[in-house]
Design a protein around this motif. Structure first.
Motif, mmCIF file in Angstrom:
data_model
loop_
_atom_site.group_PDB
_atom_site.id
_atom_site.type_symbol
_atom_site.label_atom_id
_atom_site.label_comp_id
_atom_site.label_asym_id
_atom_site.label_seq_id
_atom_site.Cartn_x
_atom_site.Cartn_y
_atom_site.Cartn_z
ATOM 1 N N ASP A 1 0.949 -1.284 -0.023
ATOM 2 C CA ASP A 1 -0.161 0.011 -0.077
ATOM 3 C C ASP A 1 0.896 1.255 -0.259
ATOM 4 N N LEU A 2 1.876 1.279 0.787
ATOM 5 C CA LEU A 2 2.918 2.474 0.947
ATOM 6 C C LEU A 2 3.394 2.850 -0.338
ATOM 7 N N VAL A 3 4.045 1.585 -0.865
ATOM 8 C CA VAL A 3 4.765 1.758 -2.239
ATOM 9 C C VAL A 3 4.035 2.180 -3.331
ATOM 10 N N TYR A 4 2.811 1.445 -3.549
ATOM 11 C CA TYR A 4 1.734 1.930 -4.546
ATOM 12 C C TYR A 4 1.329 3.324 -4.406
ATOM 13 N N GLN A 5 0.770 3.763 -3.103
ATOM 14 C CA GLN A 5 0.502 5.133 -2.940
ATOM 15 C C GLN A 5 1.481 6.120 -3.313
ATOM 16 N N ALA A 6 2.682 5.904 -3.201
ATOM 17 C CA ALA A 6 3.554 6.606 -3.248
ATOM 18 C C ALA A 6 3.773 6.895 -4.882
ATOM 19 N N GLY A 7 3.961 5.672 -5.557
ATOM 20 C CA GLY A 7 3.763 5.774 -6.896
ATOM 21 C C GLY A 7 2.634 6.589 -7.636
ATOM 22 N N LEU A 8 1.441 6.518 -6.934
ATOM 23 C CA LEU A 8 0.289 7.128 -7.560
ATOM 24 C C LEU A 8 0.418 8.781 -7.677
ATOM 25 N N THR A 9 1.362 9.214 -6.675
ATOM 26 C CA THR A 9 1.534 10.810 -6.747
ATOM 27 C C THR A 9 2.379 11.316 -7.900
ATOM 28 N N GLY A 10 2.947 10.212 -8.567
ATOM 29 C CA GLY A 10 3.624 10.969 -9.817
ATOM 30 C C GLY A 10 5.090 11.533 -9.423
ATOM 31 N N LYS A 11 5.344 11.541 -8.343
ATOM 32 C CA LYS A 11 6.751 11.916 -7.718
ATOM 33 C C LYS A 11 7.589 10.700 -7.982
ATOM 34 N N VAL A 12 9.058 11.392 -7.809
ATOM 35 C CA VAL A 12 10.189 10.420 -8.026
ATOM 36 C C VAL A 12 9.924 9.459 -6.646
ATOM 37 N N VAL A 13 10.087 8.263 -6.680
ATOM 38 C CA VAL A 13 10.172 7.294 -5.550
ATOM 39 C C VAL A 13 11.471 6.595 -5.446
ATOM 40 N N ASN A 14 12.060 6.714 -4.260
ATOM 41 C CA ASN A 14 13.218 6.331 -4.081
ATOM 42 C C ASN A 14 13.101 5.077 -3.015
ATOM 43 N N VAL A 15 13.374 3.839 -3.470
ATOM 44 C CA VAL A 15 12.941 2.559 -2.679
ATOM 45 C C VAL A 15 14.395 2.178 -2.024
#
Length: 274
Positions: free
Chosen positions: A121-135
């Motif tokens: 849920d956290l990773v997917y929601q971060a992706g939905l923002t359209g922002k760069v996601v650093n994992v």
């Protein structure tokens, strides 16, 4: 290889290595800003692209009584001011889905902590923002396992992904870095970041807090750049002995410039083979 743009900064491909640096946690506006100014001055002198980092909340602490930072609301306000003052992108950790939306209003990069890298849920929601996601790759994951994390972000329609190596658990209270993990993760098609300071952490090594081996930061940094990483993540402090989190593995600000000169020299060679 996808190149990820963060404002005017391009990460990946044959672009020069990018510096992501700042104190572990926000320790008040003035001191946090002062550290950021010091790092930016060094990056500017060297012509190195720079992204500021600091955590508004350190949710994963050894002890309940450990300092965690100013929290979401006050911390994001500080990061917004620092972003405007320094004129650089900013990154900070998010820990739960409810933090994603307010964090995305301020941050240029949403960072998923290593222990949370499998939290769908956290990773997917971060992706939905359209922002760069650093994992950050979990200390328990093989590098190729990160393809599953990538797919969760891509399911959200987001290709702006960075992957960070921060060491693998090796026995109790110890981390090691397998340099093979860097090109393996890069083969997944996204830029790779090396976390040079958390990789020398000794988790829980001081009983109620983590310890660290700061003396090995330069060695691992040079090795990772030679292996062909796209960015370096470093926690830096003017006086780590006074730091409220992760002091034993943070780099002294006055040691940063000489190390980054080595980084640039090695990167000039490594980029030919990326």
């Amino acid at each position: 290889m996808n190149t990820v743009s963060i404002g005017s900064i391009a990460v990946g491909g044959k672009n020069p290595v990018v510096l992501i640096a700042g104190p572990c946690v926000i320790e008040g506006y003035e001191r946090t800003l002062a550290i950021g100014r010091g790092i930016k001055a060094i990056a500017d002198r060297l012509g190195m692209p720079y992204i500021f980092k600091a955590s508004f909340d350190k949710a994963n602490r050894s002890s309940f009584n450990s300092f965690r930072g100013p929290g979401l609301t006050d911390g994001l306000a500080i990061l917004k001011s620092i972003r405007e003052e320094l004129g650089v992108p900013v990154v900070s950790d998010i820990h739960c889905a409810t933090q994603v939306e307010p964090a995305a209003e301020v941050l240029d990069i949403l960072q998923i902590p290593a222990f949370l890298c499998r939290q769908t849920d956290l990773v997917y929601q971060a992706g939905l923002t359209g922002k760069v996601v650093n994992v950050k790759k979990g200390q328990f994951l093989a590098p190729l396992d990160m393809k599953n994390v990538i797919n969760k972000i891509r399911e959200a329609g987001n290709e702006k992904i960075l992957l960070t190596e921060r060491g693998f658990s090796f026995g109790y209270n110890n981390l090691v870095v397998d340099m093979r993990a860097l090109p393996i993760m890069r083969s997944l098609g996204y830029p790779v970041v090396f976390d040079a300071t958390h990789s020398v952490q000794l988790p829980g090594g001081a009983g109620t807090s983590s310890s660290g081996q700061r003396e090995f930061v330069p060695n691992l940094t040079r090795a990772a750049v030679a292996a062909g990483v796209d960015a370096l993540f470093m926690e830096v402090h003017d006086n780590p002995a006074e730091a409220l989190s992760d002091g034993p593995n943070m780099l002294y600000l006055d040691q940063l410039e000489d190390l980054l000169k080595d980084v640039q020299a090695i990167d000039n060679v490594a980029r030919k083979h990326r």
